[in-house]
Scaffold this motif. Sequence first.
Motif, short mmCIF file in Angstrom:
data_model
loop_
_atom_site.label_atom_id
_atom_site.label_comp_id
_atom_site.label_asym_id
_atom_site.label_seq_id
_atom_site.Cartn_x
_atom_site.Cartn_y
_atom_site.Cartn_z
N TYR A 155 0.72 -1.20 0.00
CA TYR A 155 0.00 0.10 -0.10
C TYR A 155 0.81 1.19 0.00
O TYR A 155 0.65 2.36 -0.72
N ARG A 156 2.11 1.22 0.93
CA ARG A 156 2.73 2.55 0.93
C ARG A 156 3.60 2.69 -0.37
O ARG A 156 3.81 3.92 -0.81
N ALA A 157 4.00 1.71 -0.84
CA ALA A 157 4.60 1.67 -2.32
C ALA A 157 3.75 1.93 -3.38
O ALA A 157 4.29 3.09 -4.21
N MET A 158 2.61 1.75 -3.21
CA MET A 158 1.46 2.52 -4.42
C MET A 158 1.37 4.10 -4.02
O MET A 158 1.24 4.90 -4.78
N GLN A 159 1.34 4.25 -2.85
CA GLN A 159 1.10 5.63 -2.30
C GLN A 159 2.46 6.50 -2.82
O GLN A 159 2.14 7.70 -3.35
N ARG A 160 3.49 5.95 -2.64
CA ARG A 160 4.82 6.71 -3.06
C ARG A 160 4.69 7.09 -4.71
O ARG A 160 4.97 8.15 -5.05
N ARG A 161 4.44 5.77 -5.55
CA ARG A 161 4.54 5.87 -6.87
C ARG A 161 3.54 6.78 -7.30
O ARG A 161 3.70 7.42 -8.25
N LEU A 162 2.30 6.65 -6.70
CA LEU A 162 0.98 7.59 -7.31
C LEU A 162 1.43 9.08 -6.93
O LEU A 162 1.32 9.91 -7.57
N ALA A 163 2.10 9.32 -5.96
CA ALA A 163 2.41 10.93 -5.48
C ALA A 163 3.63 11.30 -6.42
O ALA A 163 3.51 12.63 -6.87
N ASP A 164 4.58 10.45 -6.77
CA ASP A 164 5.39 10.85 -7.46
C ASP A 164 4.94 11.01 -9.06
O ASP A 164 5.27 12.17 -9.78
N ALA A 165 4.04 10.27 -9.51
CA ALA A 165 3.56 10.50 -10.79
C ALA A 165 2.57 11.56 -10.71
O ALA A 165 2.61 12.37 -12.05
N TRP A 166 1.97 11.87 -9.72
CA TRP A 166 1.08 13.11 -9.43
C TRP A 166 1.71 14.31 -9.81
O TRP A 166 1.45 15.42 -10.48
N ALA A 167 2.87 14.38 -9.01
CA ALA A 167 3.81 15.60 -9.13
C ALA A 167 4.39 15.94 -10.29
O ALA A 167 4.57 17.10 -10.78
N ALA A 168 4.36 14.78 -11.30
CA ALA A 168 5.23 15.09 -12.75
C ALA A 168 4.13 15.04 -13.73
O ALA A 168 4.24 15.16 -14.98
N ARG A 169 2.71 15.16 -13.41
CA ARG A 169 1.73 15.24 -14.35
C ARG A 169 1.74 16.28 -15.18
O ARG A 169 2.31 17.31 -15.02
N ALA A 170 1.10 16.00 -16.71
CA ALA A 170 0.93 16.98 -17.25
C ALA A 170 -0.44 18.22 -16.69
O ALA A 170 -0.95 17.99 -16.21
#
Length: 333
Positions: free
Chosen positions: A179-194
């Motif tokens: 769960y924490r791994a997905m939260q980290r990946r999601l946060a990173d992807a969100w920060a880099a979103r178009a």
Amino acid sequence: MKRVLVRLAAACVVFALAATGAFAWWARHPLPLSGSPLEVIIQPNSSVASVGRQIARGGVGMDPRLFLLLARLTGKGGELKAGGYTFEQGATPLSVLEKIARGDVTHYVVTVIEGWEFRKMRAAIDASPALKHDTRGMSDADLMRAIGAPESAPEGLFFPDTYLFTRGSSDLELYKHAYRAMQRRLADAWAARASGLPYKSPYDALIMASIVEKETGQAADRSMIAAVFINRLRKNMLLQTDPTVIYGLGERFDGNLRKRDLQADTPYNTYTRSGLPPTPIALPSLASLAAAMTPAQSDALYFVARGDGSSQFSNSLPEHNRAVDQYQRGKTR
């Protein structure tokens, strides 16, 4: 001629003996390791050839073809076990093979596959005899509370990966880690979103990533598939994606999606309801998260499977109908 044949046969015998001796020497000779101690992960359900490749990729200097030959000659090919193995300097091909055949692991593994629904993840974790099953009997909502997650619906919230653990570890710890791994990946992807994406929150993007994951036949199409669905959201068009309908059918789905299924309203039927479904429909990969956050620059609104795993994209309905005729109905215009 007879003397020539005798000499040839003798040469073949000498060569075979030399090759056998060389192979036996190699099997007992220390291998080069990229580090010591060296941890190598063997995935569940791996073939002998795949185990050889995983060993080589992990840093053990052994030709996978020779490992396969050694496993066959010793009869240990059917005994190889998944897990995390530690190898020290001085390890030989034979000792590596024997350790994996014994299952002499330092860590056990559970592999969570991208595109799985959460129920498949639970089944894989429940099936591990090396875990302590503290979640047995819990509902999904109870499990989410137990790991401290604010969400009650678990779908899509766990990162698909291979997880290592020691015998007797609680399955709750594995769920927390995923769960924490997905939260980290999601946060990173969100920060880099178009910019300008039609998402209200990272959770919306996670839902989109799960749809992209289930719709993608070839990895190269991910960003285009994301673009199609994002373009449709922007135009307030129905998403009309079959995987969400199938998810909504649950265990009623028998492998054949019918017209009546597309017409039967459920919260996940994107043919009858606008916008995104209420939750993700699968565990998305990192690549699908990236596609949902940074889609291709395209005006495409439709796509259809070509039959080879790839998709044909179209900007208009007439163009899409022609593609459907060509790739689905075998017609040309």
